[in-house]
Structure formats: structure tokens, C-alpha cells
Design a protein around this motif. Structure first.
Motif, PDB file in Angstrom:
ATOM      1  N   GLY A   1       0.809  -1.211   0.000  1.00 37.30           N
ATOM      2  CA  GLY A   1       0.000   0.000   0.000  1.00 37.30           C
ATOM      3  C   GLY A   1       0.845   1.264   0.000  1.00 37.30           C
ATOM      4  O   GLY A   1       2.060   1.238  -0.232  1.00 37.30           O
ATOM      5  N   SER A   2       0.184   2.380   0.268  1.00 37.54           N
ATOM      6  CA  SER A   2       0.881   3.659   0.351  1.00 37.54           C
ATOM      7  C   SER A   2       1.761   3.708   1.591  1.00 37.54           C
ATOM      8  O   SER A   2       1.767   2.774   2.404  1.00 37.54           O
ATOM      9  CB  SER A   2      -0.140   4.803   0.391  1.00 37.54           C
ATOM     10  N   ALA A   3       2.497   4.794   1.751  1.00 37.40           N
ATOM     11  CA  ALA A   3       3.392   4.927   2.906  1.00 37.40           C
ATOM     12  C   ALA A   3       2.614   4.871   4.218  1.00 37.40           C
ATOM     13  O   ALA A   3       3.064   4.258   5.192  1.00 37.40           O
ATOM     14  CB  ALA A   3       4.173   6.239   2.808  1.00 37.40           C
ATOM     15  N   SER A   4       1.442   5.492   4.231  1.00 38.22           N
ATOM     16  CA  SER A   4       0.635   5.486   5.458  1.00 38.22           C
ATOM     17  C   SER A   4       0.108   4.081   5.756  1.00 38.22           C
ATOM     18  O   SER A   4       0.043   3.670   6.918  1.00 38.22           O
ATOM     19  CB  SER A   4      -0.536   6.465   5.334  1.00 38.22           C
TER      20      SER A   4
ATOM     21  N   VAL B   1      -7.184  -4.339   2.435  1.00 34.00           N
ATOM     22  CA  VAL B   1      -5.918  -3.786   1.933  1.00 34.00           C
ATOM     23  C   VAL B   1      -5.304  -4.698   0.876  1.00 34.00           C
ATOM     24  O   VAL B   1      -4.802  -4.226  -0.155  1.00 34.00           O
ATOM     25  CB  VAL B   1      -4.937  -3.585   3.109  1.00 34.00           C
ATOM     26  N   TYR B   2      -5.369  -6.007   1.114  1.00 36.03           N
ATOM     27  CA  TYR B   2      -4.741  -6.923   0.159  1.00 36.03           C
ATOM     28  C   TYR B   2      -5.497  -6.947  -1.172  1.00 36.03           C
ATOM     29  O   TYR B   2      -4.895  -7.105  -2.235  1.00 36.03           O
ATOM     30  CB  TYR B   2      -4.690  -8.333   0.746  1.00 36.03           C
ATOM     31  N   ARG B   3      -6.812  -6.795  -1.145  1.00 33.60           N
ATOM     32  CA  ARG B   3      -7.616  -6.825  -2.370  1.00 33.60           C
ATOM     33  C   ARG B   3      -7.680  -5.480  -3.086  1.00 33.60           C
ATOM     34  O   ARG B   3      -8.124  -5.417  -4.234  1.00 33.60           O
ATOM     35  CB  ARG B   3      -9.044  -7.272  -2.047  1.00 33.60           C
ATOM     36  N   TRP B   4      -7.261  -4.424  -2.415  1.00 38.97           N
ATOM     37  CA  TRP B   4      -7.395  -3.080  -2.980  1.00 38.97           C
ATOM     38  C   TRP B   4      -6.553  -2.943  -4.256  1.00 38.97           C
ATOM     39  O   TRP B   4      -5.435  -3.411  -4.307  1.00 38.97           O
ATOM     40  CB  TRP B   4      -6.952  -2.063  -1.930  1.00 38.97           C
ATOM     41  N   PRO B   5      -7.106  -2.286  -5.326  1.00 37.36           N
ATOM     42  CA  PRO B   5      -8.409  -1.611  -5.383  1.00 37.36           C
ATOM     43  C   PRO B   5      -9.462  -2.368  -6.200  1.00 37.36           C
ATOM     44  O   PRO B   5     -10.614  -1.978  -6.218  1.00 37.36           O
ATOM     45  CB  PRO B   5      -8.062  -0.305  -6.088  1.00 37.36           C
ATOM     46  N   ASN B   6      -9.075  -3.441  -6.904  1.00 40.96           N
ATOM     47  CA  ASN B   6      -9.984  -4.007  -7.902  1.00 40.96           C
ATOM     48  C   ASN B   6     -10.321  -5.477  -7.703  1.00 40.96           C
ATOM     49  O   ASN B   6     -10.760  -6.141  -8.644  1.00 40.96           O
ATOM     50  CB  ASN B   6      -9.369  -3.837  -9.304  1.00 40.96           C
ATOM     51  N   ASP B   7     -10.140  -6.008  -6.492  1.00 44.08           N
ATOM     52  CA  ASP B   7     -10.371  -7.443  -6.299  1.00 44.08           C
ATOM     53  C   ASP B   7     -11.490  -7.692  -5.285  1.00 44.08           C
ATOM     54  O   ASP B   7     -11.371  -8.532  -4.404  1.00 44.08           O
ATOM     55  CB  ASP B   7      -9.068  -8.115  -5.827  1.00 44.08           C
TER      56      ASP B   7
ATOM     57  N   TRP C   1     -18.854  -6.209  -3.821  1.00 40.69           N
ATOM     58  CA  TRP C   1     -19.649  -6.705  -2.699  1.00 40.69           C
ATOM     59  C   TRP C   1     -18.775  -7.042  -1.488  1.00 40.69           C
ATOM     60  O   TRP C   1     -19.225  -6.907  -0.344  1.00 40.69           O
ATOM     61  CB  TRP C   1     -20.466  -7.918  -3.127  1.00 40.69           C
ATOM     62  N   ARG C   2     -17.546  -7.482  -1.737  1.00 38.37           N
ATOM     63  CA  ARG C   2     -16.671  -7.796  -0.596  1.00 38.37           C
ATOM     64  C   ARG C   2     -16.326  -6.538   0.200  1.00 38.37           C
ATOM     65  O   ARG C   2     -16.230  -6.577   1.432  1.00 38.37           O
ATOM     66  CB  ARG C   2     -15.387  -8.472  -1.081  1.00 38.37           C
ATOM     67  N   LEU C   3     -16.132  -5.434  -0.473  1.00 34.44           N
ATOM     68  CA  LEU C   3     -15.849  -4.172   0.222  1.00 34.44           C
ATOM     69  C   LEU C   3     -17.056  -3.740   1.045  1.00 34.44           C
ATOM     70  O   LEU C   3     -16.915  -3.302   2.202  1.00 34.44           O
ATOM     71  CB  LEU C   3     -15.475  -3.093  -0.793  1.00 34.44           C
ATOM     72  N   VAL C   4     -18.252  -3.853   0.475  1.00 37.78           N
ATOM     73  CA  VAL C   4     -19.478  -3.503   1.207  1.00 37.78           C
ATOM     74  C   VAL C   4     -19.621  -4.387   2.438  1.00 37.78           C
ATOM     75  O   VAL C   4     -19.951  -3.919   3.539  1.00 37.78           O
ATOM     76  CB  VAL C   4     -20.708  -3.645   0.292  1.00 37.78           C
ATOM     77  N   LYS C   5     -19.366  -5.691   2.257  1.00 36.94           N
ATOM     78  CA  LYS C   5     -19.449  -6.637   3.380  1.00 36.94           C
ATOM     79  C   LYS C   5     -18.452  -6.277   4.477  1.00 36.94           C
ATOM     80  O   LYS C   5     -18.796  -6.281   5.672  1.00 36.94           O
ATOM     81  CB  LYS C   5     -19.205  -8.048   2.856  1.00 36.94           C
TER      82      LYS C   5
END
Length: 457
Positions: free
Chosen positions: A132-135, A413-419, A425-429
Motif C-alpha cells: 500500500g501507500s506509505a501510510s 488492503v490486500y484486495r485493494w483496489p480491484n479485487d 460486494w466484498r468491500l461492502v461486506k
């Protein structure tokens, strides 16, 4: 002469008479060969000296989520009602199973991608955040340190106090003695000393099996009392009220949760591929637990109604010898469980210390570390009154974070941004479950603070 796949632009000279495929060179060749992530299987490269069988791991997983907390489930059903209580038990079992699947499957994907044989809980969190990003990378490092220190500081004080106080109540009541609680704590410290010196999860399987059997014996004895009279649904609540739903969720969820043991158990398996999947150890375990919790909670509440106590054995006649049997069996079951609980903090502490210990002193240093940590726990059990109540507050704050938020963070974080699948639906869940985790954290904290205030009134 050949060009090593993992050392670009450098040539390595090898000379040997006969190709020995059992040699160190060929056994370590997977580090230097151009194996793609789709081919590399982390399970094949794990080096576990004393692996645990599939059945042994199932026994551990079952015991880790089946404790004396089940004796409080009828009280939870008083708050949740029969219909909501049954569905809730299955929902929370599914939630615990889902968290385990997220963590272990993500860890496997990371290991496969980076060609690492095995990762622990904290390492999985850090690796998931590494891209991910630095943060996000900074968050991963911070979470790794928090998880390591929290698990390392996980104590068995509450277990030691429970065993000591339970035995004091039974023995003093039956014999007329007047021994203090600290005396019993020091006495039970002797068998605990030997149990906590067991370093391999494989050799703790018999203790988990004994503990699980004793808990089931407690349930059977409790059912004897419950079915002494006909059961009736008259005046029994089917659904919770707004004020009782939170206590129900707190009792059932925390009784089922065993997040801290997910990786220690899976990483020590002879066949780790049996841990997840269908049916898989995790799924089968939580299906059995959901059925058991639902049945016991429902019949206990139907039998005693709104008079059911926080632990159902308080509803049984104290003069009956079977009640004393339940108490003793509970104490021995907890005693046998201490070794498995103690394994997690000692292993994390040893990983931080083992590089500083000469090889010839490894065995002595491990024994000394375990002894020191146990003595600190026994001293705390003897010297700090009502420590268990404050540990309950710590658990109410950190358990939803450890058992729910962190797995969801790792997955997101591992699936971000397109998985995230169709319509994300996984993000909503994950967002919905994070909100639910916040609800558990707030209500659990309020309940624990109320217990502390009540204690010092």
C-alpha cells in the motif's frame, strides 16, 4: 556453470561428482529457481519438526472455542430470546469461521506470491499492508507490533484464579477447611508448572482432549438437572429487546472467539490444506459448536426462564454432589487448557529472544522463559485483587479489534483496489462488519466498565 534465478547477472560455479538429489543444494533450490507464484506451494516447504495431525488440530480448535463459557449461554438466551438466540449462535459461529478463513487464505496468498513457507498473525498483517501507500505500510508495521505485544502479554491469570477459587469453594464447603484462595492458587501452580513446559502443540493434544471431554461431561450433568422437570415455552421470550441484544451478543461471540490460536494451530499442521475448505477443520468445528451452543442455551433458558443465572450451575441445588462434580470438572478442564493458551505468548516472546541465546543454551533458555512468565502470572493472581474484572475490560476493547477489524483490514488492503468482486460486494461486506465490530466494542466496553463500578460500590 549456471545463472541462478534468484541472483540476476551473477554466475555461480558448481562442481560435484554425482547429482545427489537429497543434498542441501537441491533441497534449498526452491529459493534460487525461477518458480512462479502460481507454481510455488508454501505447504511443501514448511519445516515443522513435530507436526500435528488433522484430528489433533481439530481437537485443539474445538477446545479453543469450547470452554466453561458455554455454561453462561442459557443466560445469554434469556437476553436474546429463543429464536434470535439460535440464529445468533449460528451467525457468530459463521463470523468466527469467516475471520479465520480471511486470515489464513490471505496469508497463503502472500506466502505463495513472495515464496515464503509460513507467516504468523502479525507478519501476515504487515505483509498485507506492504504494497500500500506509505501510510498503509506504517499502519501495517504499527499493527504488527500491537498484535505481537498484545498476544505476548496475554496472560493465564484469569484461568489460574478461576481454578484456585473454584477448588477453594468446593473443598472448603465439603471438608469444612478454611484455606485461603492464595493457598489454592499456589497449589494448582505445581501441575501448571509441568504443563506449561510442553513446547510442542502436538504434545498438548491429550490435554485439549481431556479438557473437551470434561466440558462435555459438564454439559451432560447440567442436562440431567435441566430435564428433571417437563419443559414449557410459557412466558419464554422469542426475541430480544433493545436493551438486551448487546449482552446476548457479548456472551455468545466472546465464548466462540479463538482468533489468537488460528495461526499457531494451522502453522503446526502436518496437512495444513485440511484447515480451511469444505468441510475443513474450521467449518466443521463451528458447525458443531453452533449446534451445541444453540441446543444447550435454548433448553437451559426454557427450563429456568428469567430466573436463569449468569452461570447455569448457580440454578442447581448446592448440596447436590453433582454440582460439586461440575465445579471440579470445570476447574480441571481449565487447568488442562492452560498449556495451549500459554503457548501463544511464550512462542512470540521466544521469537524475539532466541537470536540472542547461544545454541547450546537454547533448551535451558526456553525453560527459563516459560518458568519466568508463569511465575509472573501466579504472582499477579495472588497479589492483584479482582484482576479478572480489569482483564475483561481489556478483552472487551481489544477482542473485536483483533478478531474482526484486523481480518477485515487485511482482506480490504490486500484486495485493494480491484479485487472485491461484482459490484464490489466484498468491500461492502467488510465495511458493514466493521460497523458491527464497532457496536460490539462500544457495548462490551460499557458492560465491563459497569462491572468495575459495581465491584467497587
Amino acid at each position: 556453470m549456471f545463472t541462478a534465478g534468484c541472483i540476476p547477472n551473477k554466475q555461480v560455479h558448481l562442481s560435484f561428482r554425482k547429482p545427489n538429489f537429497n543434498s542441501t543444494l537441491f533441497r534449498l533450490s526452491h529459493y534460487c529457481s525461477p518458480i512462479t507464484p502460481s507454481i510455488y506451494d508454501p505447504y511443501k516447504y514448511r519445516d515443522v519438526p513435530n507436526p500435528t495431525s488433522t484430528l489433533g488440530t481439530f481437537v485443539h480448535v474445538m477446545k479453543s472455542a469450547l470452554g466453561i463459557g458455554i455454561l453462561s449461554v442459557p443466560y445469554a438466551f434469556r437476553n436474546g430470546g429463543l429464536v434470535f438466540g439460535v440464529f445468533g449462535a449460528f451467525f457468530f459461529a459463521m463470523l468466527c469461521s469467516h475471520s479465520a478463513h480471511i486470515l489464513v487464505s490471505t496469508s497463503y496468498k502472500i506466502c505463495k506470491k513472495e515464496r515464503i513457507p509460513v507467516l504468523g498473525f502479525a507478519e501476515t498483517v504487515e505483509k498485507a499492508c506492504a504494497n500500500g501507500s506509505a501510510s498503509i505500510r506504517a499502519l501495517g508495521t504499527a499493527l504488527r507490533n500491537i498484535i505481537d505485544w498484545y498476544l505476548m502479554l496475554t496472560t493465564v491469570v484469569v484461568f489460574i484464579v478461576f481454578v484456585g477459587t473454584t477448588l477453594r469453594e468446593v473443598v472448603n464447603y465439603r471438608t469444612g477447611w478454611d484455606w485461603s484462595e492464595r493457598t489454592y492458587i499456589l497449589l494448582v501452580g505445581v501441575p501448571i508448572l509441568f504443563i506449561t513446559q510442553i513446547r510442542e502443540i502436538k504434545y498438548l493434544v491429550p490435554f485439549s482432549a481431556i479438557a473437551g471431554f470434561l466440558i462435555l461431561a459438564n454439559i451432560v450433568i447440567s442436562l440431567v438437572f435441566i430435564f428433571q422437570e417437563p419443559l414449557t415455552l410459557e412466558n419464554r421470550r422469542m426475541f430480544p429487546t433493545a436493551s438486551t441484544v448487546a449482552p446476548y451478543m457479548g456472551i455468545v461471540y466472546f465464548a466462540l472467539d479463538a482468533t489468537c490460536l488460528i495461526f499457531p494451530l494451522e502453522n503446526q499442521m502436518r496437512h495444513p490444506q485440511h484447515y480451511l475448505g469444505c468441510p475443513g477443520i474450521v467449518n466443521l468445528n463451528y458447525i458443531c459448536l453452533a449446534i451445541l451452543y444453540s441446543f444447550f442455551g435454548a433448553v437451559g433458558y426454557i427450563r429456568y426462564g428469567d430466573d436463569v443465572e449468569s452461570s447455569i450451575i448457580l440454578n442447581f441445588p448446592t448440596e447436590n454432589v453433582l454440582v460439586s462434580c461440575i465445579q471440579v470438572l470445570s476447574a480441571v478442564a481449565v487447568l488442562c487448557s492452560i498449556g495451549l493458551v500459554f503457548y501463544v505468548p511464550t512462542e512470540i516472546a521466544w521469537k524475539k529472544l532466541h537470536t540472542k541465546v547461544p545454541k547450546q543454551w537454547t533448551g535451558v533458555a526456553q525453560s527459563g522463559l516459560r518458568l519466568t512468565m508463569l511465575l509472573v502470572n501466579i504472582a499477579a493472581a495472588c497479589g492483584i485483587p479482582h484482576l479478572g474484572t480489569f482483564m475483561g475490560l481489556l478483552g472487551a476493547v481489544l477482542n473485536p479489534i483483533l478478531a474482526l477489524w484486523i481480518p477485515l483490514i487485511v482482506d480490504t488492503v490486500y484486495r485493494w483496489p480491484n479485487d472485491f468482486g461484482r459490484l464490489r460486494w466484498r468491500l461492502v461486506k467488510n465495511v458493514a462488519l466493521c460497523c458491527f465490530g464497532l457496536f460490539l466494542l462500544v457495548t462490551g466496553t460499557i458492560s465491563s466498565v459497569r462491572n468495575i463500578i459495581q465491584l467497587y460500590k
